[in-house]
Design an enzyme around this catalytic site. Structure first.
Site, PDB file in Angstrom:
ATOM      1  N   GLU A  18      -9.697   4.206  -0.404  1.00 22.34           N
ATOM      2  CA  GLU A  18      -9.840   4.506   1.111  1.00 22.34           C
ATOM      3  C   GLU A  18      -8.581   5.481   1.780  1.00 22.34           C
ATOM      4  O   GLU A  18      -8.853   6.244   2.741  1.00 22.34           O
ATOM      5  CB  GLU A  18      -9.959   2.752   1.445  1.00 22.34           C
ATOM      6  CG  GLU A  18      -8.089   2.408   1.652  1.00 22.34           C
ATOM      7  CD  GLU A  18      -8.272   1.190   2.554  1.00 22.34           C
ATOM      8  OE1 GLU A  18      -9.023   1.169   3.221  1.00 22.34           O
ATOM      9  OE2 GLU A  18      -7.506   0.658   2.773  1.00 22.34           O
ATOM     10  N   HIS A  72     -14.920 -10.821   6.631  1.00 21.28           N
ATOM     11  CA  HIS A  72     -14.401 -11.163   7.296  1.00 21.28           C
ATOM     12  C   HIS A  72     -12.700 -10.598   7.372  1.00 21.28           C
ATOM     13  O   HIS A  72     -11.666 -10.843   7.055  1.00 21.28           O
ATOM     14  CB  HIS A  72     -13.990 -12.776   6.466  1.00 21.28           C
ATOM     15  CG  HIS A  72     -15.109 -13.956   6.978  1.00 21.28           C
ATOM     16  ND1 HIS A  72     -15.348 -14.837   6.824  1.00 21.28           N
ATOM     17  CD2 HIS A  72     -16.316 -13.608   7.456  1.00 21.28           C
ATOM     18  CE1 HIS A  72     -16.237 -15.298   6.544  1.00 21.28           C
ATOM     19  NE2 HIS A  72     -17.087 -15.038   7.097  1.00 21.28           N
ATOM     20  N   GLU A 101       1.521  -1.783   0.279  1.00 14.70           N
ATOM     21  CA  GLU A 101      -0.458   0.667   0.534  1.00 14.70           C
ATOM     22  C   GLU A 101       0.668   1.278  -0.082  1.00 14.70           C
ATOM     23  O   GLU A 101       0.218   2.540   0.606  1.00 14.70           O
ATOM     24  CB  GLU A 101      -1.011  -0.332   1.165  1.00 14.70           C
ATOM     25  CG  GLU A 101      -2.101  -1.389   1.102  1.00 14.70           C
ATOM     26  CD  GLU A 101      -3.059  -1.613   2.244  1.00 14.70           C
ATOM     27  OE1 GLU A 101      -3.180  -0.741   2.966  1.00 14.70           O
ATOM     28  OE2 GLU A 101      -3.353  -2.574   2.127  1.00 14.70           O
TER      29      GLU A 101
HETATM   30  C1  NOJ Z   1      -9.012  -2.687   5.470  1.00 14.36           C
HETATM   31  C2  NOJ Z   1      -9.511  -2.241   4.219  1.00 14.36           C
HETATM   32  O1  NOJ Z   1      -9.048  -2.737   3.229  1.00 14.36           O
HETATM   33  C3  NOJ Z   1     -11.106  -1.521   3.672  1.00 14.36           C
HETATM   34  O2  NOJ Z   1     -11.629  -2.045   2.662  1.00 14.36           O
HETATM   35  C4  NOJ Z   1     -11.997  -2.142   5.204  1.00 14.36           C
HETATM   36  O3  NOJ Z   1     -12.583  -1.768   5.101  1.00 14.36           O
HETATM   37  C5  NOJ Z   1     -11.181  -2.162   6.518  1.00 14.36           C
HETATM   38  N1  NOJ Z   1      -9.454  -2.923   6.207  1.00 14.36           N
HETATM   39  C6  NOJ Z   1     -11.662  -3.062   7.474  1.00 14.36           C
HETATM   40  O4  NOJ Z   1     -11.631  -4.361   7.174  1.00 14.36           O
HETATM   41 CA    CA Z   2      -6.753  -1.608   2.748  1.00 15.85          CA
END
Ligand code: NOJ
Ligand code: CA
Length: 704
Positions: free
Chosen positions: A510, A416, A176
């Site tokens: 995100e 999960h 990332e």
């Molecule tokens: C990181 C993931 O990339 C994201 O999509 C997710 O919402 C969170 N972790 C929670 O699992």
């Molecule tokens: Ca992530």
């Protein structure tokens, strides 16, 4: 069809590649554009080089291993025999960016043995394709060696110059990081290692993650990666700037004190080099999937490619929380707009999303934060035994959500989050997948946030590679497809296990919601398309319309235009594509029509143009409908691209809509400026399309 072919194998005692090499044997690609030469140096060190015509692409590079408790296997070898073969098969993807894939290569197998005791055996398989090369090591069954503990693989890749590279630090835990652009000799992973949002990373040396993509001074494009990563550690590539060379750097287990342990016989993953004259050819290359074994699952029609919405972005924006207790809050803004519990995964909220999905022909709903354990997630060391993959929070009635969804034609996507406690997940897996099967839920998004428990294991080490692969293989028994986040990299295993549908393994959308560095820059996806995307499908989660995220995240934004967000549905391939934003962000937005229309499963793909990090345009034909969709994106620079429509069928008519940046659009100053036009196009047409800084365009061509 596998055949033995009579292509030229020179095996003799003469010098050919380097002054001290004594034996040489070669394999040309089917079109003879690329050749791999294998040689044994005078001291018995195996070495290979790659030629394109008369021009070297990879200089002589040595091969070998170091082991625990036994001598290295790097020299003192002799060739005991060679085999040659070839293959030309066409196989069908159950879902994919194209329906059929041609797998055509020539193969050379070199059988090696140590000249002196213990006379160990090693085979090396080389495959020459028209779009690149690959090789792997095979340790055959042999006397005196039952198993091997590998402390280092010594595979070299010697470059022919100081190429331009698109790279990210060789992290043992995550993919990332942002991609960097620099000359090879300026790669400095250590300097790029520390990032406030990535505190779980571990980078012991100046190495890069794969895929790493390069352009030579002559304009040739290369991308280095691996295929079929099974029961082995992930490979980073160590940078040796003085010698213009890379060497495999396997991810270790500090807990176990080695990198790989295997019982003989076994093969390593393929080491791959994709080679293309232009950047577009890298995306069209199918070398990585081709190097994997055929489908072992048979019919996977229980999984259908789909668009999905989710109780997801609202947590990243801090509007709601994953946990019922409200401790895992991503908001920088907690105002009185929030009343009572901020828990996102309630039955009522899920029904709201289902209604929205059903109204817009979207087939999936992801619900995060539905199960107990979230109050003990980020920031906790003792994460074993915390998450429960069966028990819902009391305000979420999973059976009712599934029932309501079914009534409306929307299937639940399970979530999960393992919090990187794989042993806890292993214990519950069967029950959790059985619950899904009983509910008729056919896909799961899994997650591995945080440092791996037990300590000393890394996301990309052999132990975790096995965990990820075994989880997906087990899931298939319950007709469950897996989209892993914080995953092991894709290496084409979706061919063998077509329930491995997508994964994260990059800086996703995100980051735009909360990254402390301002989010993903406009060049991010124009780089990703030619790097990370070469490895396999990406769950990027495009489609944010509230680009400035007001009023939720005043300091964050998506650094693209709206048209660029639309284009991602075509440019970034995945059989599951999220409409990531809140339902209310799509209300009254004519541009949402593109998301309603766009396909997710493709008959064919054509990369129309592109340069790594600058821009890319991709056209894809939807399976079964014959509709075409085109997406183009640019980095921070405005540019005009020409789209030729010669991919269309002469005799067909299409209803065509063009979604493009407004004249005043700009990723920062005016990201939502978009124009939507109905246009007419014919196969003979060429169209010039302007893209704003950070912009893009999308075209839907609906067959009439
Ligand atoms: C990181 C993931 O990339 C994201 O999509 C997710 O919402 C969170 N972790 C929670 O699992
Ligand atoms: Ca992530």
């Amino acid at each position: 069809m596998k055949t033995t072919i009579p292509f030229l194998v020179i095996l003799g005692l003469f010098n050919c590649t380097s002054p001290d090499s004594t034996m040489i044997t070669s394999v040309p690609s089917p079109s003879e554009n690329i050749t791999i030469n294998f040689s044994l140096q005078e001291d018995g060190t195996p070495s290979y080089e790659v030629m394109r015509g008369e021009t070297p692409v990879i200089q002589p590079s040595t091969l070998g291993f170091e082991f625990q408790n036994q001598a290295a296997l790097m020299s003192g070898l002799e060739i005991t025999g060679t085999d040659t073969g070839s293959d030309d098969e066409t196989w069908e993807m159950p879902w994919g960016e194209q329906r059929t894939v041609r797998n055509r290569y020539n193969e050379l197998v070199v059988h090696l043995q140590e000249k002196e005791a213990p006379n160990r055996l090693l085979d090396i398989y080389f495959r020459a394709y028209n779009d690149g090369v690959a090789f792997h090591y095979h340790f055959p069954e042999q006397q005196g060696v039952d198993s091997l503990i590998i402390t280092d693989e010594k595979t070299q890749f010697a470059l022919t110059g100081d190429h331009t590279c698109w790279w990210q630090p060789g992290d043992w835990d995550i993919y990332e990081h942002l991609y960097n652009t620099s000359s090879f000799t300026e790669i400095d992973a250590i300097a790029k290692r520390d990032h406030p949002d990535l505190n779980s990373s571990y980078i012991p040396e100046n190495a890069v993650n794969t895929p790493v993509t390069m352009r030579t001074p002559d304009g040739l494009h290369l991308s280095f990666h691996e295929a079929a990563l099974i029961d082995y550690a992930g490979m980073t590539l160590r940078i040796d700037p003085e010698n213009l060379r890379m060497e495999s750097g396997l991810v270790a287990s500090d807990r176990l004190g080695y990198k790989v342990k295997r019982v003989l016989p076994f093969s390593t993953p393929w080491r791959t080099i994709q080679i293309s004259e232009d950047a577009a050819g890298l995306i069209e290359s199918k070398l990585i999937v081709n190097l994997n074994e055929p489908n072992k699952l048979g019919d996977v029609s229980w999984f259908t490619p789909m668009k999905y919405v989710g109780i997801w972005w609202e947590m990243h924006l801090g509007i709601s929380t994953w946990d019922m207790e409200g401790t895992q809050d991503m908001s920088t803004y907690t105002t009185d707009q929030v009343t009572g519990s901020k828990h996102g995964a309630t039955t009522e909220n899920a029904k709201r999303y289902i209604d929205f999905a059903a109204e817009n022909g979207i087939k999936g709903l992801l619900v995060e934060g539905w199960n107990t354990g979230w109050d003990h997630w980020i920031g906790f060391e003792d994460r074993e035994g915390v998450f429960d993959f069966i028990t819902s929070y009391p305000d979420y009635d999973i059976e009712e959500v599934v029932r309501y969804g079914r009534e409306k034609g929307v299937e639940l996507i399970m979530h999960h989050e393992t919090s990187a406690a794989p042993r806890t997940y292993d214990q519950q897996m069967d029950t959790a997948y059985a619950l899904m099967q009983s509910l008729g839920v056919h896909s799961v998004k899994s997650g591995y946030v945080g440092p791996i428990i037990p300590k000393g294991e890394y996301h990309h080490g052999q132990w975790m590679v096995n965990h990820y692969n075994n989880a997906a293989i087990k899931a298939a028994d319950y007709q469950v497809a897996v989209n892993a986040h914080e995953p092991i990299k894709a290496t084409g295993l979706r061919r063998t296990y077509p329930n491995m549908i997508a994964r994260e393994g990059l800086r996703g959308q995100e980051f735009n919601a909360w990254a402390s560095d301002g989010g993903n820059p406009p060049e991010h996806l124009p780089i990703i398309a030619f790097t990370r995307m070469l490895s396999g499908p990406i769950d990027f989660t495009p489609g944010v319309f509230n680009i400035k995220m007001e009023p939720y995240k005043e300091g964050n934004q998506v650094n693209t235009t709206l048209a660029h967000q639309l284009a991602l549905y075509v440019v970034i391939y995945s059989p599951v594509q999220m409409a990531a934003d809140l339902p209310e962000s799509y209300e009254g937005q004519p541009a949402f029509q593109f998301i309603r229309d766009v396909g997710v499963n493709w008959e064919r793909t054509k990369v129309l143009n592109g340069e790594v990090g600058d821009f890319v345009t991709i056209a894809r034909e939807e399976r079964d409908t014959g509709n075409w969709f085109v997406g183009g994106i640019t980095n921070e620079e405005a540019r005009t691209v020409t789209v030729k429509f010669d991919f269309l069928e002469e005799e067909s008519e299409y209803l065509v809509r063009l979604y493009h940046d407004g004249a005043d659009a700009h990723w920062n100053d005016n990201p939502n400026s978009i124009e939507i036009e109905k246009i007419e196009v014919f196969p003979s047409n060429e169209m010039e399309i302007d893209m704003a800084p950070g912009g893009g365009f999308a075209i839907s061509l609906i067959k009439q």
